[in-house]
Design a protein around this motif. Structure first.
Motif, PDB file in Angstrom:
ATOM      1  N   GLY A  45       0.842  -1.183   0.000  1.00  0.00           N
ATOM      2  CA  GLY A  45       0.000   0.000   0.000  1.00  0.00           C
ATOM      3  C   GLY A  45       0.878   1.233   0.000  1.00  0.00           C
ATOM      4  N   HIS A  49      -1.304   4.099  -3.847  1.00  0.00           N
ATOM      5  CA  HIS A  49      -2.487   3.350  -3.470  1.00  0.00           C
ATOM      6  C   HIS A  49      -3.417   4.213  -2.637  1.00  0.00           C
ATOM      7  CE1 HIS A  49      -0.655  -0.742  -4.350  1.00  0.00           C
ATOM      8  NE2 HIS A  49      -1.869  -0.826  -4.837  1.00  0.00           N
ATOM      9  N   ALA A  50      -2.852   4.925  -1.653  1.00  0.00           N
ATOM     10  CA  ALA A  50      -3.676   5.726  -0.760  1.00  0.00           C
ATOM     11  C   ALA A  50      -4.448   6.776  -1.522  1.00  0.00           C
ATOM     12  CB  ALA A  50      -2.787   6.380   0.305  1.00  0.00           C
ATOM     13  N   VAL A 127       2.673  -0.417   6.246  1.00  0.00           N
ATOM     14  CA  VAL A 127       1.744   0.452   5.536  1.00  0.00           C
ATOM     15  C   VAL A 127       1.284   1.568   6.464  1.00  0.00           C
ATOM     16  CG1 VAL A 127      -0.522   0.568   4.430  1.00  0.00           C
ATOM     17  CG2 VAL A 127       0.965  -1.397   4.024  1.00  0.00           C
ATOM     18  N   THR A 131      -3.036   5.202   4.644  1.00  0.00           N
ATOM     19  CA  THR A 131      -3.463   4.429   3.480  1.00  0.00           C
ATOM     20  C   THR A 131      -4.874   3.886   3.701  1.00  0.00           C
ATOM     21  OG1 THR A 131      -1.191   3.814   2.945  1.00  0.00           O
ATOM     22  CG2 THR A 131      -2.926   2.393   2.071  1.00  0.00           C
ATOM     23  N   LEU A 342      -4.864  -3.452  -0.192  1.00  0.00           N
ATOM     24  CA  LEU A 342      -3.986  -2.315   0.070  1.00  0.00           C
ATOM     25  C   LEU A 342      -2.780  -2.715   0.917  1.00  0.00           C
ATOM     26  CD1 LEU A 342      -6.577   0.510   0.826  1.00  0.00           C
ATOM     27  CD2 LEU A 342      -5.145   0.277  -1.204  1.00  0.00           C
TER      28      LEU A 342
END
Length: 395
Positions: A45, A49-50, A127, A131, A342
């Motif tokens: 993630g 991705h976030a 992560v 995220t 994620l």
């Protein structure tokens, strides 16, 4: 990451075991101990991705609004932390909003809630909590409501899981024409943020309360009855309470929240229809049934046998269906598949987040459309070519 545990367990399971029941994120320690400081480079993630992660768009005709309620039951001490004073609940209310609603969308959860969730479920993850807290939603805070009166559906999450993990379902139901009360039961989730900024961690995840998981389900039934009082009483806590039709109320829950749906129906006849999404019936359905009210069982495919479901099926005395989803696991009926993707811990043998959301939304909405709106739903009466993963057990 350990392979996920299935949902179905014997009735002797403790609350500690239930605390590991977000299998799709891996089985981490039950405690909500502080996590190491987040780092900028996420494993799977990443910041990209976030920025791009989003729940699927709601499928109904309405835009979606969201209100936040902090409810305090001054007549009931907190069952798990009596020294904390009266029972408190955080409730996200999703509702049909006016066509053309624009503007910022609501946060998925607070960053601290995300941090505590990661610390509990995937303590080795690098992560950043942002995220998870930054997942894009579709609800607009404070949006002007649509005209009309709508059925109310209460949603209760799985044990240790924040209410945010049912956001995808809540938004979709609101878009289809329901008011949805998504409840956080304090001290039963990895972390719940209050309006004053404090985030309270779980108090019963390490050690089961007296009475075990059944006591949790029964306590949630009291929580939900109080929520109904505050949403449909003479002096409602929500400014748009006039939208709610108090004669059309349903409830759905995941894991122990599904058990709580049946427990609530057994204790409160205002709830006309219920759904258990993959939850063991630690608080059993009464021998006398639920006064003929409809109930839907929504089951994952990988667990061991659960005798409590067979007993519940025999005792349900109204309209009923038992759906089993091939390729699913315990988290399928929540937003957990998206979180797992994620975090880089998704099981390739389990349905994707998009497919999981589509199936859950379609069948839960069909159930409430049938029983709270009176709209015929052939989807619930047998196999569907659009949903080959779903098998339907009829009475």
């Amino acid at each position: 990451m350990n392979r996920p545990h299935g949902r179905r367990r014997s009735a002797a399971v403790t609350a500690t075991a239930l605390a590991l029941s977000l299998p799709i994120l891996g089985a981490g320690p039950a405690s909500a101990a502080p996590a190491p400081a987040a780092v900028s480079s996420a494993r799977s993630g990443s910041a990209t991705h976030a920025a791009s992660a989003a729940l699927p768009r709601p499928t109904g005709p309405h835009a979606v609004g969201r209100s936040m309620l902090h409810l305090v039951d001054t007549h009931r001490p907190d069952p798990w932390v009596p020294s904390a004073g009266p029972r408190q609940l955080m409730v996200s209310v999703y509702y049909p909003a006016r066509t053309g609603t624009r503007g910022p969308t609501a946060p998925y959860m607070t960053t601290e809630e995300a941090r505590l969730l990661l610390a509990m479920k995937v303590p080795d993850s690098t992560v950043p909590p942002e995220t998870i807290s930054g997942i894009r939603t579709w609800a607009h805070p404070g949006a002007h409501p649509a005209h009309g009166r709508f059925p109310l559906v209460v949603l209760s999450p799985g044990f240790t899981l924040p209410r945010a993990t049912l956001t995808g379902l809540a938004e979709d139901l609101a878009g289809r024409g329901y008011v949805v009360a998504l409840v956080d039961h304090l001290y039963e989730t990895a972390g719940t943020t209050l309006p004053d900024g404090r985030t309270l961690p779980c108090a019963i995840c390490d050690a089961p309360p007296a009475g075990g998981p059944a006591a949790i389900a029964e306590s949630r039934a009291k929580d939900v009855s109080f929520v109904l009082d505050r949403l449909t009483g003479r002096h409602p806590a929500w400014r748009y309470a006039r939208m709610i039709d108090p004669k059309r109320i349903g409830m759905a829950g995941h894991s122990i929240g599904g058990d709580a749906a049946a427990a609530t129906m057994a204790a409160d006849d205002r709830v006309r229809a219920g759904v258990n999404m993959d939850g063991t019936f630690f608080a059993p359905v009464p021998e006398a049934g639920l006064d003929g009210r409809p109930f839907l069982l929504f089951s994952e495919a990988t667990g061991v046998d659960d005798k409590t479901w067979n007993q519940a099926w025999d005792r349900l005395d109204g309209w009923k269906r038992w759906l089993t989803v091939a390729g699913s696991d315990h988290g399928t009926f929540t937003d957990a598949p998206l979180l797992a993707e994620l975090l880089g811990v998704a099981d390739p043998n389990v349905l994707s987040s998009g497919r999981s959301e589509a199936i859950t939304r379609a069948y839960v909405a069909a159930f409430f459309d049938l029983h709270l709106k009176g709209i015929a739903q052939p989807l619930l009466d047998g196999p569907s070519p659009r949903n080959p993963e779903v098998s339907v057990r009829l009475p």
